[in-house]
Structure formats: structure tokens, C-alpha cells
Design a protein around this motif. Structure first.
Motif, mmCIF file in Angstrom:
data_model
loop_
_atom_site.group_PDB
_atom_site.id
_atom_site.type_symbol
_atom_site.label_atom_id
_atom_site.label_comp_id
_atom_site.label_asym_id
_atom_site.label_seq_id
_atom_site.Cartn_x
_atom_site.Cartn_y
_atom_site.Cartn_z
ATOM 1 N N GLY A 155 0.784 -1.234 0.000
ATOM 2 C CA GLY A 155 0.000 0.000 0.000
ATOM 3 C C GLY A 155 0.811 1.277 0.000
ATOM 4 O O GLY A 155 0.232 2.381 0.067
ATOM 5 N N ALA A 156 2.132 1.189 -0.095
ATOM 6 C CA ALA A 156 2.966 2.401 -0.076
ATOM 7 C C ALA A 156 2.807 3.184 -1.376
ATOM 8 O O ALA A 156 2.702 2.606 -2.464
ATOM 9 N N ILE A 157 2.785 4.501 -1.252
ATOM 10 C CA ILE A 157 2.505 5.405 -2.369
ATOM 11 C C ILE A 157 3.663 6.382 -2.547
ATOM 12 O O ILE A 157 4.143 6.967 -1.570
ATOM 13 N N PRO A 158 4.128 6.589 -3.793
ATOM 14 C CA PRO A 158 5.217 7.558 -4.015
ATOM 15 C C PRO A 158 4.749 8.991 -3.822
ATOM 16 O O PRO A 158 3.547 9.278 -3.842
ATOM 17 N N GLY A 159 5.699 9.866 -3.649
ATOM 18 C CA GLY A 159 5.387 11.287 -3.533
ATOM 19 C C GLY A 159 6.419 12.103 -4.276
ATOM 20 O O GLY A 159 7.385 11.566 -4.828
ATOM 21 N N ILE A 160 6.203 13.398 -4.306
ATOM 22 C CA ILE A 160 7.151 14.306 -4.961
ATOM 23 C C ILE A 160 8.034 14.957 -3.903
ATOM 24 O O ILE A 160 7.537 15.465 -2.902
ATOM 25 N N VAL A 161 9.346 14.907 -4.129
ATOM 26 C CA VAL A 161 10.270 15.566 -3.206
ATOM 27 C C VAL A 161 10.741 16.909 -3.735
ATOM 28 O O VAL A 161 11.257 17.728 -2.977
ATOM 29 N N MET A 162 10.584 17.130 -5.049
ATOM 30 C CA MET A 162 10.972 18.426 -5.603
ATOM 31 C C MET A 162 10.163 18.695 -6.869
ATOM 32 O O MET A 162 10.186 17.898 -7.809
ATOM 33 N N ARG A 173 2.838 15.965 -0.257
ATOM 34 C CA ARG A 173 3.336 14.719 0.306
ATOM 35 C C ARG A 173 4.628 14.312 -0.415
ATOM 36 O O ARG A 173 4.709 14.362 -1.624
ATOM 37 N N GLN A 174 5.592 13.842 0.378
ATOM 38 C CA GLN A 174 6.820 13.325 -0.194
ATOM 39 C C GLN A 174 6.810 11.793 -0.266
ATOM 40 O O GLN A 174 7.559 11.210 -1.053
ATOM 41 N N GLU A 175 5.991 11.174 0.544
ATOM 42 C CA GLU A 175 5.925 9.721 0.626
ATOM 43 C C GLU A 175 4.684 9.346 1.425
ATOM 44 O O GLU A 175 4.134 10.173 2.162
ATOM 45 N N TYR A 176 4.242 8.085 1.275
ATOM 46 C CA TYR A 176 3.165 7.621 2.136
ATOM 47 C C TYR A 176 3.206 6.099 2.274
ATOM 48 O O TYR A 176 2.918 5.363 1.331
ATOM 49 N N TYR A 177 3.607 5.669 3.447
ATOM 50 C CA TYR A 177 3.496 4.274 3.853
ATOM 51 C C TYR A 177 2.906 4.329 5.252
ATOM 52 O O TYR A 177 3.600 4.652 6.213
ATOM 53 N N ALA A 178 1.630 4.079 5.348
ATOM 54 C CA ALA A 178 0.847 4.364 6.550
ATOM 55 C C ALA A 178 1.518 3.865 7.827
ATOM 56 O O ALA A 178 1.858 2.689 7.962
ATOM 57 N N GLY A 179 1.717 4.821 8.752
ATOM 58 C CA GLY A 179 2.271 4.495 10.048
ATOM 59 C C GLY A 179 3.773 4.351 10.083
ATOM 60 O O GLY A 179 4.355 4.179 11.157
ATOM 61 N N HIS A 180 4.426 4.426 8.926
ATOM 62 C CA HIS A 180 5.869 4.201 8.867
ATOM 63 C C HIS A 180 6.623 5.347 8.202
ATOM 64 O O HIS A 180 7.717 5.705 8.654
ATOM 65 N N ALA A 181 6.078 5.895 7.132
ATOM 66 C CA ALA A 181 6.773 6.946 6.375
ATOM 67 C C ALA A 181 5.720 7.874 5.784
ATOM 68 O O ALA A 181 5.048 7.514 4.825
ATOM 69 N N GLU A 182 5.578 9.057 6.372
ATOM 70 C CA GLU A 182 4.523 9.979 5.945
ATOM 71 C C GLU A 182 5.028 11.418 5.888
ATOM 72 O O GLU A 182 4.344 12.358 6.267
ATOM 73 N N ASP A 183 6.244 11.611 5.395
ATOM 74 C CA ASP A 183 6.815 12.954 5.349
ATOM 75 C C ASP A 183 6.072 13.844 4.353
ATOM 76 O O ASP A 183 5.621 13.391 3.302
ATOM 77 N N ALA A 184 5.965 15.115 4.697
ATOM 78 C CA ALA A 184 5.350 16.122 3.838
ATOM 79 C C ALA A 184 6.147 17.407 3.979
ATOM 80 O O ALA A 184 7.033 17.521 4.836
ATOM 81 N N ALA A 185 5.866 18.381 3.120
ATOM 82 C CA ALA A 185 6.621 19.637 3.165
ATOM 83 C C ALA A 185 5.783 20.790 2.656
ATOM 84 O O ALA A 185 4.791 20.597 1.942
ATOM 85 N N LYS A 186 6.195 21.998 3.042
ATOM 86 C CA LYS A 186 5.586 23.236 2.567
ATOM 87 C C LYS A 186 6.689 24.175 2.106
ATOM 88 O O LYS A 186 7.736 24.300 2.759
ATOM 89 N N VAL A 187 6.493 24.839 0.988
ATOM 90 C CA VAL A 187 7.451 25.819 0.490
ATOM 91 C C VAL A 187 7.279 27.121 1.272
ATOM 92 O O VAL A 187 6.205 27.733 1.245
#
Length: 250
Positions: A155-162, A173-187
Motif C-alpha cells: 500500500g505504499a505510495i510515491p510522492g514528490i520531493v521536488m 506529500r513526499q511519501e506515504y506508507y501508513a504508520g511508517h513513512a509519511e513525510d510532507a513539506a511546505k514551500v
């Protein structure tokens, strides 16, 4: 690499679907609640829309390129971070991803964390994060692989880092693997400045990186065109990861 280090330190989705609700204003976002995150949407990336080279000016990842950082915590303890773009590739969701090796070393040279990240760039210039294989060490032994994930697996989903063209107040969203990797960012800024041992830079892209998995883990990242990541700080500036050397691919 987008995985957050400061906690404190001890440690085809269409493009619009990755953009989240943007918070207003440019004051320190660490004072606010995290921006609302929509329910993740399963990715359906078209491999035909990806190119062989990651050459986004804010994150140029030509094989052979190498960055070395010094990370210093509030007590003055230091770690060394070495990032190298390898010649290797990994086939993920039908996409050929560039493999980047990221290693964190203690002051005595002992390995603290050893990670292989997988990136790919679409023909518009957006850099996608397709997963990572990460290991944390203590006394030379692996003690955790938490945070490892691969797009399309469990169920892991790719994201955009740049983004090809970052915009002020974009939240993504930069990544999404529920409960394990859910980093996000704002400019936060497109005109920031950054001074590090490698040099001084103007017109720097500054982001606020955060994760809903740990409300204390958030940091500011600074990217210089033609170089990539040059500086990472916690919001109050007491923890710094600063670029010491950058060696472009020959």
C-alpha cells in the motif's frame, strides 16, 4: 533522504492530487498546527512519462555526484552525513529509479544509519520519491529498519520531493506508507539565503518538512540551484546540518 532526522536529534496520481491545502502567511509554521492532509490516493504513474536523468536544478542527481554534511545538535555533538548518487538503478512500478546512498556516521566513524533512496524524474522535471531501504545501527548491529518502504508494496505510495517549479506555499506529500513513512513539506520561500562551509547562496528554496507521525519532528531545508540541499535546521536553529563539500559528477 527526505526522512526527518530532527525529533529532536538523536536521531498516475495527478500532480494536483499531491498538493495539499496551503497554510496562509510566512511566519514560522512550527507555531501552527500541521496543515490538513487529504486521504492518500493510490498512485498510477505512467513509466512512459519518466526520463533517465534526474537533473532538477534544486536536486541534481547525476551518478557520481557526492555531498558531505556536518550535523550538529544543540549540545555540540556532531555527525557526518555522506550522500552519493550511485550508478545503480532499481525498477519500481515500471519506472527506472536512480539509487542514492545516504550514510550517517558518528564522530568516531561508526555507522549510525545506512540508507538507499530511490528517485525518478518525470519529463516535466518533478522529482519523485519511490522508497528507501534504511537501517539504523548500534554497536555495529542493525537495530531498526523502520521507515523502509517501496512504492507499490504493502500500500505504499510515491510522492514528490521536488517540483520542477516550486511555488510559495505549496504543501505536498513526499511519501506515504501508513504508520511508517509519511513525510510532507511546505514551500516557505524562494528567496531565502543560506551560508554554510561550502559557500553562501541567494535565491534559496526553503521548505518546512514535517510528519504527522511525530509532531516534534520538523525541520527547515534549504536548496540552492545547481547544488541541491545545502542546509537543514530545526525551526529554532539549534540543530544544523550544513554542506561541507559538493563534488559534481565528472
Amino acid at each position: 533522504m527526505p526522512r526527518l532526522r530532527f525529533a529532536p536529534i538523536a536521531a498516475a496520481v495527478a500532480l494536483p492530487l499531491l498538493l495539499l491545502a496551503a497554510a496562509c502567511g510566512n511566519h514560522d509554521p512550527s507555531e501552527d498546527a500541521l496543515p490538513p492532509l487529504p486521504s492518500p490516493t493510490p498512485a498510477g504513474l505512467d513509466p512512459a512519462t519518466f526520463v533517465a536523468t534526474v537533473d532538477n536544478p534544486y536536486w541534481p542527481m547525476t551518478p557520481g555526484s557526492r555531498w558531505v554534511y556536518r550535523e550538529t545538535d544543540a549540545d555540540g555533538a556532531e555527525q557526518r552525513v555522506e550522500v552519493t548518487v550511485t550508478e545503480d538503478t532499481r525498477f519500481i512500478l515500471g519506472i527506472t529509479a536512480t539509487v542514492v546512498h545516504d550514510i550517517v556516521l558518528a564522530e568516531d566513524g561508526a555507522v549510525i544509519e545506512d540508507t538507499y533512496d530511490w528517485y525518478a524524474q518525470d519529463r516535466d522535471g518533478n522529482v519523485w520519491y519511490l522508497g528507501e531501504d534504511t537501517k539504523e545501527y548500534e554497536d555495529g548491529k542493525v537495530v531498526s529498519t523502520e521507515g523502509s518502504w517501496e512504492a507499490g508494496v504493502d500500500g505504499a505510495i510515491p510522492g514528490i520531493v521536488m517540483f520542477a517549479t516550486p511555488r510559495l506555499d505549496d504543501v505536498y506529500r513526499q511519501e506515504y506508507y501508513a504508520g511508517h513513512a509519511e513525510d510532507a513539506a511546505k514551500v516557505l520561500s524562494l528567496t531565502a539565503r543560506a551560508a554554510v562551509p561550502y559557500g553562501s547562496f541567494d535565491a534559496v528554496l526553503q521548505t518546512w518538512d514535517f510528519t504527522p507521525l511525530d509532531l516534534e519532528a520538523h525541520e527547515h531545508k534549504h536548496y540552492a540551484r545547481g547544488v541541491g540541499l545545502v542546509l537543514v535546521t530545526d525551526p529554532d536553529g539549534t540543530v544544523r546540518e550544513e554542506l561541507l563539500t559538493y563534488t559534481p559528477a565528472p
